[in-house]
Enzyme design. Structure first.
Site, PDB file in Angstrom:
ATOM      1  N   SER A  44      79.024  22.838 108.424  1.00  0.00           N
ATOM      2  CA  SER A  44      79.018  21.546 109.136  1.00  0.00           C
ATOM      3  C   SER A  44      79.129  20.362 108.191  1.00  0.00           C
ATOM      4  O   SER A  44      78.337  20.228 107.262  1.00  0.00           O
ATOM      5  CB  SER A  44      77.709  21.374 109.920  1.00  0.00           C
ATOM      6  OG  SER A  44      77.501  22.445 110.776  1.00  0.00           O
ATOM      7  N   HIS A  59      83.423  21.292 113.228  1.00  0.00           N
ATOM      8  CA  HIS A  59      84.055  22.501 112.685  1.00  0.00           C
ATOM      9  C   HIS A  59      85.520  22.519 113.104  1.00  0.00           C
ATOM     10  O   HIS A  59      85.822  22.486 114.296  1.00  0.00           O
ATOM     11  CB  HIS A  59      83.351  23.755 113.208  1.00  0.00           C
ATOM     12  CG  HIS A  59      81.984  23.963 112.624  1.00  0.00           C
ATOM     13  ND1 HIS A  59      81.772  24.782 111.548  1.00  0.00           N
ATOM     14  CD2 HIS A  59      80.786  23.442 112.948  1.00  0.00           C
ATOM     15  CE1 HIS A  59      80.483  24.769 111.241  1.00  0.00           C
ATOM     16  NE2 HIS A  59      79.852  23.963 112.074  1.00  0.00           N
ATOM     17  N   HIS A 101      79.278  30.770 115.290  1.00  0.00           N
ATOM     18  CA  HIS A 101      77.823  30.842 115.332  1.00  0.00           C
ATOM     19  C   HIS A 101      77.356  31.752 116.460  1.00  0.00           C
ATOM     20  O   HIS A 101      78.020  31.843 117.500  1.00  0.00           O
ATOM     21  CB  HIS A 101      77.224  29.451 115.572  1.00  0.00           C
ATOM     22  CG  HIS A 101      77.596  28.427 114.553  1.00  0.00           C
ATOM     23  ND1 HIS A 101      78.772  27.724 114.620  1.00  0.00           N
ATOM     24  CD2 HIS A 101      76.957  28.000 113.441  1.00  0.00           C
ATOM     25  CE1 HIS A 101      78.844  26.901 113.587  1.00  0.00           C
ATOM     26  NE2 HIS A 101      77.767  27.043 112.846  1.00  0.00           N
ATOM     27  N   TYR A 142      74.969  31.034 118.421  1.00  0.00           N
ATOM     28  CA  TYR A 142      74.639  30.222 119.609  1.00  0.00           C
ATOM     29  C   TYR A 142      75.865  29.890 120.455  1.00  0.00           C
ATOM     30  O   TYR A 142      75.741  29.437 121.593  1.00  0.00           O
ATOM     31  CB  TYR A 142      73.882  28.940 119.227  1.00  0.00           C
ATOM     32  CG  TYR A 142      74.615  27.960 118.336  1.00  0.00           C
ATOM     33  CD1 TYR A 142      75.645  27.161 118.835  1.00  0.00           C
ATOM     34  CD2 TYR A 142      74.264  27.830 117.001  1.00  0.00           C
ATOM     35  CE1 TYR A 142      76.313  26.265 118.019  1.00  0.00           C
ATOM     36  CE2 TYR A 142      74.917  26.932 116.172  1.00  0.00           C
ATOM     37  CZ  TYR A 142      75.942  26.157 116.692  1.00  0.00           C
ATOM     38  OH  TYR A 142      76.598  25.285 115.877  1.00  0.00           O
ATOM     39  N   GLU A 143      77.042  30.148 119.929  1.00  0.00           N
ATOM     40  CA  GLU A 143      78.257  29.968 120.736  1.00  0.00           C
ATOM     41  C   GLU A 143      78.509  31.198 121.612  1.00  0.00           C
ATOM     42  O   GLU A 143      79.478  31.229 122.370  1.00  0.00           O
ATOM     43  CB  GLU A 143      79.465  29.738 119.821  1.00  0.00           C
ATOM     44  CG  GLU A 143      79.380  28.445 119.020  1.00  0.00           C
ATOM     45  CD  GLU A 143      80.441  28.363 117.932  1.00  0.00           C
ATOM     46  OE1 GLU A 143      81.532  27.861 118.216  1.00  0.00           O
ATOM     47  OE2 GLU A 143      80.166  28.816 116.800  1.00  0.00           O
ATOM     48  N   ALA A 148      74.861  23.510 106.501  1.00  0.00           N
ATOM     49  CA  ALA A 148      73.901  22.404 106.584  1.00  0.00           C
ATOM     50  C   ALA A 148      72.623  22.991 107.156  1.00  0.00           C
ATOM     51  O   ALA A 148      72.671  23.774 108.105  1.00  0.00           O
ATOM     52  CB  ALA A 148      74.435  21.310 107.497  1.00  0.00           C
ATOM     53  N   MET A 155      71.427  28.081 111.288  1.00  0.00           N
ATOM     54  CA  MET A 155      71.852  28.986 112.365  1.00  0.00           C
ATOM     55  C   MET A 155      73.107  29.782 112.008  1.00  0.00           C
ATOM     56  O   MET A 155      73.906  30.122 112.873  1.00  0.00           O
ATOM     57  CB  MET A 155      72.113  28.163 113.643  1.00  0.00           C
ATOM     58  CG  MET A 155      70.954  27.289 114.054  1.00  0.00           C
ATOM     59  SD  MET A 155      71.412  26.159 115.370  1.00  0.00           S
ATOM     60  CE  MET A 155      69.991  25.049 115.386  1.00  0.00           C
ATOM     61  N   SER A 156      73.270  30.060 110.728  1.00  0.00           N
ATOM     62  CA  SER A 156      74.532  30.717 110.342  1.00  0.00           C
ATOM     63  C   SER A 156      74.345  31.585 109.101  1.00  0.00           C
ATOM     64  O   SER A 156      73.232  31.986 108.763  1.00  0.00           O
ATOM     65  CB  SER A 156      75.596  29.645 110.064  1.00  0.00           C
ATOM     66  OG  SER A 156      75.261  28.887 108.910  1.00  0.00           O
ATOM     67  N   ASN A 164      68.521  17.546 107.170  1.00  0.00           N
ATOM     68  CA  ASN A 164      67.349  16.890 107.776  1.00  0.00           C
ATOM     69  C   ASN A 164      66.090  17.512 107.193  1.00  0.00           C
ATOM     70  O   ASN A 164      66.107  18.668 106.767  1.00  0.00           O
ATOM     71  CB  ASN A 164      67.362  17.051 109.301  1.00  0.00           C
ATOM     72  CG  ASN A 164      67.459  18.497 109.740  1.00  0.00           C
ATOM     73  OD1 ASN A 164      68.488  19.141 109.531  1.00  0.00           O
ATOM     74  ND2 ASN A 164      66.406  19.015 110.308  1.00  0.00           N
ATOM     75  N   HIS A 199      71.075   9.080 111.912  1.00  0.00           N
ATOM     76  CA  HIS A 199      72.364   9.764 111.911  1.00  0.00           C
ATOM     77  C   HIS A 199      73.271   9.313 110.753  1.00  0.00           C
ATOM     78  O   HIS A 199      73.895  10.128 110.084  1.00  0.00           O
ATOM     79  CB  HIS A 199      73.082   9.567 113.242  1.00  0.00           C
ATOM     80  CG  HIS A 199      74.293  10.436 113.397  1.00  0.00           C
ATOM     81  ND1 HIS A 199      74.227  11.814 113.353  1.00  0.00           N
ATOM     82  CD2 HIS A 199      75.590  10.127 113.558  1.00  0.00           C
ATOM     83  CE1 HIS A 199      75.437  12.309 113.490  1.00  0.00           C
ATOM     84  NE2 HIS A 199      76.292  11.309 113.627  1.00  0.00           N
TER      85      HIS A 199
HETATM   86  N1  HPA Z   1      66.930  23.796 112.138  1.00  0.00           N
HETATM   87  C1  HPA Z   1      67.849  24.746 112.395  1.00  0.00           C
HETATM   88  N2  HPA Z   1      69.119  24.637 112.026  1.00  0.00           N
HETATM   89  C2  HPA Z   1      69.498  23.533 111.364  1.00  0.00           C
HETATM   90  C3  HPA Z   1      68.588  22.504 111.077  1.00  0.00           C
HETATM   91  C4  HPA Z   1      67.223  22.648 111.489  1.00  0.00           C
HETATM   92  O1  HPA Z   1      66.357  21.783 111.272  1.00  0.00           O
HETATM   93  N3  HPA Z   1      69.284  21.542 110.409  1.00  0.00           N
HETATM   94  C5  HPA Z   1      70.576  21.980 110.298  1.00  0.00           C
HETATM   95  N4  HPA Z   1      70.704  23.190 110.876  1.00  0.00           N
END
Ligand code: HPA
Length: 283
Positions: free
Chosen positions: A35, A66, A88, A90-91, A118, A219-220, A243, A255
């Site tokens: 990302s 993406h 991913h 989650y997709e 990320a 998540m990857s 983050n 952001h």
């Molecule tokens: N949690 C899960 N996945 C993420 C995060 C997070 O805080 N930041 C970027 N991908």
């Protein structure tokens, strides 16, 4: 079957690229751009750009930020195959589908994979924009059940449940850390925790993740590097902290701050990829 789907995808990519692109016995690096980290893709020379959607058997990347392209060319003086965008869980894709492009890269002859993402900074020392060289992971993609027991045993993914252990190549991690030092930014090694997503964590969950030894959460990456490592491909995986997960304060991520960090981080990723490829050619 899965293996013929794989052969079709490999043949398609070979035919799409200029003759001689995939000469045998060439050093070749696979790159997964996570990302906001796609800028490296624009610096690939002699690039052949193939939309994922055109490649037989490739699932489509739908996550925002993406691009969904496979880019074949050269970078840092070496042959590369880069994924601008990834798939991913989650997709809705399975681990096998998420890792399918890596199976294709393996058949096209990569001997090294650099995967980036990320991630949320769970370790309290981490700040937005920091770079973490992944030295281990915690797989919360349902652990062993995450690769189907019915998977085609002819594919690398089909052999995952039998294998565990060292996924990340220490020598590449050291090269990444050296690249950071040489270019004046800090990088630390850490443990990546992979969740199914798509939800971010509650504060209680971030607190739990700290307790069990995670430094970053995302998540990857885990399905992709597992397949690469099982194929004998050297693996470097990098997280950019997008983050900071502070369980004691509800921080609303700014952001524009995160985007700025992404831009700076993309440059860090480029320095590391260049150095890793350069090191491979100066052996
Ligand atoms: N949690 C899960 N996945 C993420 C995060 C997070 O805080 N930041 C970027 N991908």
């Amino acid at each position: 079957s899965t293996s013929s789907a794989l052969d079709r995808a490999v043949d398609f990519v070979r035919q799409y690229c200029p003759d001689g692109t995939f000469g045998v016995d060439r050093d070749r690096t696979g790159i997964v751009l996570g990302s906001g980290l796609g800028t490296l893709a624009d610096k690939i020379e002699s690039a052949t750009v193939i939309p994922f959607a055109d490649i037989p058997g490739f699932a489509r990347s739908t996550a925002s930020g993406h691009r969904g392209q496979l880019i074949v060319g050269s970078f840092g003086g070496g042959d590369v195959i880069a994924m601008a965008g990834r798939l991913h869980r989650y997709e809705g894709w399975s681990n096998e589908q998420v890792a399918f492009p890596i199976e294709v890269m393996v058949k096209l002859g990569i001997n090294r994979l650099i995967a980036s993402n990320a991630a949320g900074g769970v370790n309290p020392k981490l700040r937005v924009g920091d770079l973490v060289v992944i030295s281990d992971h915690i797989d919360w993609l349902h652990r062993r059940g995450s690769f189907s027991a019915k998977a085609d045993s002819k594919t690398i993914a089909g052999s995952i449940p039998q294998r565990a252990g060292n996924v990340y190549t220490p020598e590449l991690a050291q090269t990444a850390l050296a690249a950071a030092r040489a270019n004046g930014f800090t990088a630390v090694q850490g443990t990546y925790l992979a969740t199914l997503g798509p939800t971010y964590e509650t504060r209680a969950e971030y607190r739990l993740m700290r307790t069990i030894g995670a430094d970053v959460v995302g998540m990857s990456t885990v399905p992709e590097v597992q397949v690469a490592a099982n194929a004998g491909v050297a693996v470097l995986a990098l997280s950019i902290v997008s983050n900071v997960a502070d369980p004691d304060r509800a921080i609303v991520a700014d952001h524009s701050e995160v985007l700025q960090a992404g831009d700076a981080a993309a440059v860090k990723l480029e320095h590391i990829v260049r150095r890793v490829i350069h090191a491979a050619y100066s052996k």
